[in-house]
Design an enzyme around this catalytic site. Structure first.
Site, PDB file in Angstrom:
ATOM      1  N   LYS A  78       0.859  -1.187   0.000  1.00 44.12           N
ATOM      2  CA  LYS A  78       0.000   0.000   0.000  1.00 44.12           C
ATOM      3  C   LYS A  78       0.897   1.240   0.000  1.00 44.12           C
ATOM      4  CE  LYS A  78      -1.869   2.974   2.682  1.00 44.12           C
ATOM      5  NZ  LYS A  78      -1.822   4.147   1.801  1.00 44.12           N
TER       6      LYS A  78
ATOM      7  N   GLU B 277       9.006   1.202  11.239  1.00 45.35           N
ATOM      8  CA  GLU B 277      10.094   2.171  11.001  1.00 45.35           C
ATOM      9  C   GLU B 277       9.423   3.535  11.080  1.00 45.35           C
ATOM     10  OE1 GLU B 277      13.126   1.131  10.525  1.00 45.35           O
ATOM     11  OE2 GLU B 277      12.768  -0.959   9.995  1.00 45.35           O
TER      12      GLU B 277
ATOM     13  N   CYS C 279      13.291  10.887   7.426  1.00 50.14           N
ATOM     14  CA  CYS C 279      13.143  10.364   8.794  1.00 50.14           C
ATOM     15  C   CYS C 279      14.394  10.607   9.612  1.00 50.14           C
ATOM     16  CB  CYS C 279      12.791   8.885   8.749  1.00 50.14           C
ATOM     17  SG  CYS C 279      13.962   7.918   7.782  1.00 50.14           S
TER      18      CYS C 279
ATOM     19  N   GLU D 284       8.812  16.207  15.574  1.00 48.50           N
ATOM     20  CA  GLU D 284       9.352  15.955  14.238  1.00 48.50           C
ATOM     21  C   GLU D 284       8.648  16.894  13.261  1.00 48.50           C
ATOM     22  OE1 GLU D 284       8.221  12.348  12.101  1.00 48.50           O
ATOM     23  OE2 GLU D 284      10.277  12.165  11.376  1.00 48.50           O
TER      24      GLU D 284
HETATM   25  P1  NAD Z   1       2.022   8.392   7.834  1.00 50.54           P
HETATM   26  O1  NAD Z   1       2.209   7.612   9.084  1.00 50.54           O
HETATM   27  O2  NAD Z   1       1.004   9.454   7.813  1.00 50.54           O
HETATM   28  O3  NAD Z   1       1.633   7.403   6.629  1.00 50.54           O
HETATM   29  C1  NAD Z   1       2.452   6.300   6.276  1.00 50.54           C
HETATM   30  C2  NAD Z   1       1.597   5.272   5.581  1.00 50.54           C
HETATM   31  O4  NAD Z   1       0.645   4.770   6.508  1.00 50.54           O
HETATM   32  C3  NAD Z   1       0.807   5.821   4.401  1.00 50.54           C
HETATM   33  O5  NAD Z   1       0.773   4.866   3.382  1.00 50.54           O
HETATM   34  C4  NAD Z   1      -0.585   6.026   4.998  1.00 50.54           C
HETATM   35  O6  NAD Z   1      -1.625   5.964   4.061  1.00 50.54           O
HETATM   36  C5  NAD Z   1      -0.655   4.853   5.963  1.00 50.54           C
HETATM   37  N1  NAD Z   1      -1.619   5.025   7.059  1.00 50.54           N
HETATM   38  C6  NAD Z   1      -2.018   6.178   7.647  1.00 50.54           C
HETATM   39  N2  NAD Z   1      -2.945   5.913   8.598  1.00 50.54           N
HETATM   40  C7  NAD Z   1      -3.143   4.574   8.612  1.00 50.54           C
HETATM   41  C8  NAD Z   1      -3.960   3.688   9.360  1.00 50.54           C
HETATM   42  N3  NAD Z   1      -4.803   4.123  10.300  1.00 50.54           N
HETATM   43  N4  NAD Z   1      -3.877   2.365   9.103  1.00 50.54           N
HETATM   44  C9  NAD Z   1      -3.030   1.887   8.177  1.00 50.54           C
HETATM   45  N5  NAD Z   1      -2.246   2.673   7.411  1.00 50.54           N
HETATM   46  C10 NAD Z   1      -2.278   3.996   7.638  1.00 50.54           C
HETATM   47  O7  NAD Z   1       3.475   8.939   7.439  1.00 50.54           O
HETATM   48  P2  NAD Z   1       3.875   9.820   6.191  1.00 50.54           P
HETATM   49  O8  NAD Z   1       3.402  11.213   6.410  1.00 50.54           O
HETATM   50  O9  NAD Z   1       3.481   9.116   4.934  1.00 50.54           O
HETATM   51  O10 NAD Z   1       5.475   9.738   6.273  1.00 50.54           O
HETATM   52  C11 NAD Z   1       6.219  10.534   7.115  1.00 50.54           C
HETATM   53  C12 NAD Z   1       6.640   9.753   8.346  1.00 50.54           C
HETATM   54  O11 NAD Z   1       7.354   8.579   7.966  1.00 50.54           O
HETATM   55  C13 NAD Z   1       7.604  10.545   9.211  1.00 50.54           C
HETATM   56  O12 NAD Z   1       7.249  10.413  10.554  1.00 50.54           O
HETATM   57  C14 NAD Z   1       8.943   9.877   8.928  1.00 50.54           C
HETATM   58  O13 NAD Z   1       9.889  10.038   9.944  1.00 50.54           O
HETATM   59  C15 NAD Z   1       8.537   8.467   8.735  1.00 50.54           C
HETATM   60  N6  NAD Z   1       9.568   7.713   8.009  1.00 50.54           N
HETATM   61  C16 NAD Z   1      10.324   6.794   8.705  1.00 50.54           C
HETATM   62  C17 NAD Z   1      11.338   6.094   8.063  1.00 50.54           C
HETATM   63  C18 NAD Z   1      12.187   5.081   8.801  1.00 50.54           C
HETATM   64  O14 NAD Z   1      12.858   4.293   8.144  1.00 50.54           O
HETATM   65  N7  NAD Z   1      12.191   5.058  10.122  1.00 50.54           N
HETATM   66  C19 NAD Z   1      11.572   6.319   6.704  1.00 50.54           C
HETATM   67  C20 NAD Z   1      10.778   7.247   6.025  1.00 50.54           C
HETATM   68  C21 NAD Z   1       9.771   7.928   6.693  1.00 50.54           C
END
Ligand code: NAD
Length: 504
Positions: free
Chosen positions: A198, A274, A309, A406
């Site tokens: 997804k 992650e 991240c 963040e």
């Molecule tokens: P997000 O958590 O809003 O969304 C990530 C994914 O989760 C998306 O595909 C979203 O549609 C899905 N999602 C959202 N709500 C959900 C739910 N209730 N159930 C299931 N899936 C759901 O994050 P974002 O805004 O897309 O990305 C930014 C975040 O990702 C930042 O916090 C960043 O630090 C983190 N990130 C972490 C790493 C790592 O390796 N640790 C790498 C890249 C990004």
């Protein structure tokens, strides 16, 4: 999309972008059971280019019904064994073919990420190299991973076998759309699982193109499926599904916490998270070449518009060099202005969407209101497009909002410290523990501080170093999983213990 030469200049990339979107060559449908299909509901959502505000496409908006269908096909594929029981050496060949196809289409894939989420195309090309390398590394690993024979007595043969988990759902973010996808999907496929991806609703296009390439590479039907859509619909359905054995997630800590609940409410599926970060970058007065360190410290936060991240968003500088060092960071920041993402000369691009843009500007306002000193940036550029320049705050106190949250944007908070222990305590004073940097020439200090930093990775005299051989992940609320390296491959397999009694 055919071209006689690879794009190099701004004009080349503009022409390629026009041909890609004009030809209506964008795949917008879900990929289920080896076919591109509309969402079961027929619903779509718009995906927009944040650098121009133009709608790129309307993409299938999958929901729980699509998740159920895809999980059924994934399970059938797994039980059928065409992939899960295929000899590892043969799985390797298919994945290497996919990597070759990605290489052949890397400009198109890079462009899709740039158009979808606004990052500079040069940076997207770097991501493609990382994504391709990940597929190649995991493919090469899979026929080198042995099981074990346990040291028992002669009456027994005790085997420890490694088996795939079953159905893996990968939920990924938008900041490195295809690279984060590769980090999840490549090891899960290599290990023999069926994978449902997804992508983020903010950047679904490259994942759908990858699906087409996976089919061309020869992945059997149902083994890799892609469901574009929103988190609260299709994402949640996958997380709650009784038919998903493992959920591999990259995204925010808040959503990671929700997923833990969903796993508990459903089938205790294995969960790898992650999540976010607020990474400290420690600069000691004894480090060599302050100009170089200042440039790296600026890149550590402003690369990818700060939407990283592991962004080095907290810069901790020894007070004896602080004033002079901040001047150098500000000078470096001024050379890193955002520009057209299609221009290979642009260091930064556009923020991913209006929500993220407003959120970052809100944090900047809060920083000013809470008394931090704005040294550069702070005002959005005039549109069209969602551009925020490098922004540096000095005099940040640990309790301020910009010191703790963040931001996920181009905003750097600078702190001063006098003693090593104080620097370590400030660095560790965060709910996150993803990455930390440390600049010094004193080897004793390097070893001491490295051990004491509570962080998944520590960069010494560099920022963000690493390759496919190194695991990547966090501690504390930055998550519990490890992407990349053979350790990530192990996460997607199960140990089975076989105790065989032998006739004596
Ligand atoms: P997000 O958590 O809003 O969304 C990530 C994914 O989760 C998306 O595909 C979203 O549609 C899905 N999602 C959202 N709500 C959900 C739910 N209730 N159930 C299931 N899936 C759901 O994050 P974002 O805004 O897309 O990305 C930014 C975040 O990702 C930042 O916090 C960043 O630090 C983190 N990130 C972490 C790493 C790592 O390796 N640790 C790498 C890249 C990004």
């Amino acid at each position: 999309m055919s071209r006689s030469h690879p794009p190099k200049t701004h004009a080349d990339w503009q022409a390629l972008a026009a041909s890609l979107t004009d030809e209506k060559g964008l795949e917008t449908r879900a990929f289920v059971d080896d076919a591109f299909v509309e969402a079961a509901s027929g619903e779509t959502f718009a995906t927009t280019n944040p650098a121009t505000g133009e709608t790129l496409a309307h993409v299938a908006s999958c929901d729980a019904a699509d998740a159920e269908i895809a999980v059924g096909h994934a399970r059938a594929a797994f039980d059928g064994g065409a992939w899960s029981r295929l000899a590892p050496g043969r799985r390797k060949k298919v994945l290497l073919r996919l990597a070759d196809l990605m290489e052949a289409h890397k400009h198109e894939l890079a462009l899709l990420d740039t158009l979808d989420m606004g990052k500079p195309v040069g940076s997207s090309l770097g991501d493609m190299a990382g994504a391709i390398a990940c597929f190649r590394y995991q493919a090469e690993c899979i026929d080198k991973l042995y099981g074990e024979v346990a040291p028992t007595g002669e009456e027994t043969l005790a085997l420890v076998l490694r088996e795939p988990l079953g159905v893996v759902a990968s939920i990924v973010p938008w900041n490195f759309p295809l690279m984060m996808t590769a980090w999840k999907v490549a090891p899960a496929l290599a290990a023999g699982n069926s994978v449902i991806l997804k992508p983020s609703e903010k950047s679904p296009l490259s994942a759908l193109r990858l699906a087409g390439l996976a089919r061309e590479a020869g992945l059997p039907r149902g083994v890799f499926q892609v469901l574009p859509g929103f988190g609260h619909t299709v994402g949640k359905a996958l997380a709650l599904s009784m038919g998903v054995d493992c959920l591999a997630f990259t995204g925010s800590t808040a959503v990671g916490k929700q997923l833990m609940q969903y796993a508990g409410e459903s089938n205790l599926k294995r969960l790898y998270l992650e999540c976010g970060g607020k990474s400290p970058n420690l600069v000691f007065a004894d480090c060599r070449d302050l100009d170089r360190v200042a440039k790296h410290a600026a890149e550590a936060i402003f690369h990818n518009q700060g939407e990283v991240c592991i962004a080095g968003s907290r810069l901790l500088v020894e007070n004896t060099i602080r004033e002079a060092f901040i001047d150098k960071v500000v000078a470096a920041a001024e050379t890193m202005q955002p520009g057209d993402p299609l221009d290979p000369a642009s260091f930064m691009g556009a923020m991913v969407d209006e929500t993220q843009y407003r959120r970052v500007l809100d944090f900047i306002r809060q920083g000013q209101e809470e008394g931090a000193r704005l040294r550069v940036g702070g005002e959005a550029l005039e549109g069209p497009g969602l551009f925020i320049p490098p922004t540096v705050f000095d005099g940040v106190m640990p309790e301020m909002t910009i010191a703790r949250e963040e931001i996920f944007g181009p905003v750097l908070s600078v702190f001063g410290f006098d003693r090593e222990e104080e620097a370590v305590a400030m660095a560790n004073d965060s709910p996150y523990g993803l990455a930390a940097g440390l600049w010094s020439q004193d080897i004793d200090r390097i070893m001491r501080v490295t051990r004491r930093l509570h962080s998944g990775q520590v960069f010494v005299n560099n920022w963000a170093g690493g390759d496919q051989t190194m695991p990547f992940g966090g501690v504390k609320q930055s998550g519990n999983g490890r992407d990349k390296s053979h350790h990530s491959l192990e996460e997607y397999s199960e140990l089975k213990s076989v105790w065989m009694s032998l006739a004596t």
